[in-house]
Design a protein around this motif. Sequence first.
Motif, PDB file in Angstrom:
ATOM      1  N   SER A 267      -3.827   5.121   2.350  1.00 53.00           N
ATOM      2  CA  SER A 267      -4.946   4.313   2.833  1.00 53.00           C
ATOM      3  C   SER A 267      -5.750   3.836   1.632  1.00 53.00           C
ATOM      4  O   SER A 267      -6.141   2.682   1.538  1.00 53.00           O
ATOM      5  CB  SER A 267      -5.830   5.131   3.783  1.00 53.00           C
ATOM      6  N   LYS A 268      -5.961   4.776   0.680  1.00 53.39           N
ATOM      7  CA  LYS A 268      -6.619   4.439  -0.584  1.00 53.39           C
ATOM      8  C   LYS A 268      -5.888   5.190  -1.686  1.00 53.39           C
ATOM      9  O   LYS A 268      -5.407   6.311  -1.466  1.00 53.39           O
ATOM     10  CB  LYS A 268      -8.090   4.862  -0.553  1.00 53.39           C
TER      11      LYS A 268
ATOM     12  N   GLN B 152     -13.470   0.490  -8.487  1.00 53.37           N
ATOM     13  CA  GLN B 152     -12.347  -0.217  -7.873  1.00 53.37           C
ATOM     14  C   GLN B 152     -11.641  -1.061  -8.937  1.00 53.37           C
ATOM     15  O   GLN B 152     -12.285  -1.689  -9.777  1.00 53.37           O
ATOM     16  CB  GLN B 152     -12.813  -1.123  -6.735  1.00 53.37           C
TER      17      GLN B 152
ATOM     18  N   GLU C 294      -7.406  -4.245  -4.101  1.00 48.08           N
ATOM     19  CA  GLU C 294      -8.165  -3.619  -3.019  1.00 48.08           C
ATOM     20  C   GLU C 294      -7.633  -2.210  -2.729  1.00 48.08           C
ATOM     21  O   GLU C 294      -6.416  -1.982  -2.774  1.00 48.08           O
ATOM     22  CB  GLU C 294      -8.000  -4.483  -1.764  1.00 48.08           C
ATOM     23  N   ASP C 295      -8.528  -1.288  -2.461  1.00 50.98           N
ATOM     24  CA  ASP C 295      -8.186   0.087  -2.099  1.00 50.98           C
ATOM     25  C   ASP C 295      -7.487   0.876  -3.210  1.00 50.98           C
ATOM     26  O   ASP C 295      -6.908   1.937  -2.957  1.00 50.98           O
ATOM     27  CB  ASP C 295      -7.331   0.138  -0.821  1.00 50.98           C
TER      28      ASP C 295
ATOM     29  N   LYS D 254       0.828  -1.216   0.000  1.00 46.61           N
ATOM     30  CA  LYS D 254       0.000   0.000   0.000  1.00 46.61           C
ATOM     31  C   LYS D 254       0.860   1.262   0.000  1.00 46.61           C
ATOM     32  O   LYS D 254       0.750   2.124   0.872  1.00 46.61           O
ATOM     33  CB  LYS D 254      -0.980  -0.003   1.188  1.00 46.61           C
TER      34      LYS D 254
END
Length: 382
Positions: free
Chosen positions: A100-101, A264, A268-269, A88
């Motif tokens: 975080s995103k 998306q 993920e994220d 991430k």
Amino acid sequence: MQPIVIIGSGLAGFNTVKEFRKLDKETPIVVITSDDGRNYSKPMLSAGFTKEKTADDLCMATPEKVAEQFNVEVRTDVHVAEIDPSGKRVLLPDDHLDYSKLVLALGADTWTPPLEGDAVGDVFSVNDLMDYGKFRTALKGAKKVTILGGGLIGCEFANDLSNGGYEVTLVEPQGRCLPLLLPEPASAAVGRGLADLGVTFQFGPLAQAVNHGDNNQLVTELSDGTRIESDVVLSAIGLRPRIALAKEAGLAINRGIITDKTLQTSAEDIYALGDCAEVQGHVLPYVLPLMASARALAKTLAGETTAVSYGVMPVTIKTPACPVVVCPPADADNGEWEIQEDGNNVQALFRGKDGSLQGYALTGDAVKEKMKLNKELPPLMP
Ligand SMILES: Cc1cc2nc3c(=O)[nH]c(=O)nc-3n(C[C@H](O)[C@H](O)[C@H](O)COP(=O)(O)OP(=O)(O)OC[C@H]3O[C@@H](n4cnc5c(N)ncnc54)[C@H](O)[C@@H]3O)c2cc1C
């Protein structure tokens, strides 16, 4: 808390910021961009002469102003070379940034034709405000411009540069204006409108080489031997979604970065929108879909997972010499054009096999029918 990181400061990136800040004033946001981070509306780049605006006039806000207005950090002139979905984080030239995103609002690259010649390096393409600044500088003192490509961008520039007093020659191998967007009679109407402004067309042959000629001129050579002399050459032959960063990070890609209806990606994220994204099979390099996407994505980022829906998404082409609005049919093989012509006023309705309206192309006075037809059209992606 790690910030939401947005890569890209175009309309997709900045509209996501704007929509998100309506819902959440505090969560840290970092926008990273490889350009100078000025906020501008890209569609205006092909209307600069008509609206009498220079590159600097088109800047709506400096990155500092955007940062202050929306409580975000904007890092300019930073090219992200790698993202690490499992860690991430975004890898920067000599640093990294945890998120975080992550939002990919990377836009599209101009596709460069495989040209030969010693002046290929002098061929312009205009895909952002910085390009436009350089292009405007090159136009100072110039008289003649050759444009490669008769799609939306090429035709808009042909109209705008003619309005600016330049002599324009437009090269389009597919033999008519806006060949991918319009049926033939509508293309012909746009061609007549532009010709009345003085645009010369070279329909059919491909541009093969650009060389330096005499008196600082550039010579564009076409596949049939035609040689076009001009002061400036602009290439506008197409755009390709920027997918390399996502591909290298192992994200699913096709024509664009593949997303579901919540925008998306396969990771993920990590989300994608705008010209770089392929949203459930739709690659739509236009403003309306991008705005709808930014609104939906803002809600998702704020904690309420939201699917984007595309209603009717007409594209208005900025050729005032012959106004055009088009809603291309989703499936161009499954139906037929029904065409009514009155000079440059063309109403082309695309009807599916069951007779239902599936798309339209309107030119001249027929653009007035737009609102009425929009009500009859099915949404692009409910
Ligand atoms: C001349 C012209 C006229 C147009 N006219 C119309 C019109 O009339 N109507 C319409 O609907 N659409 C029009 N369009 C299309 C519309 O402008 C685009 O769909 C829209 O601007 C795309 O926005 P975006 O934010 O997705 O991409 P962009 O504006 O291209 O933004 C991409 C951003 O990502 C950054 N970036 C990319 N890769 C990296 C990286 N690795 N690291 C860091 N930063 C990166 C770039 O620096 C940039 O800030 C026009 C386009 C052009 C070129």
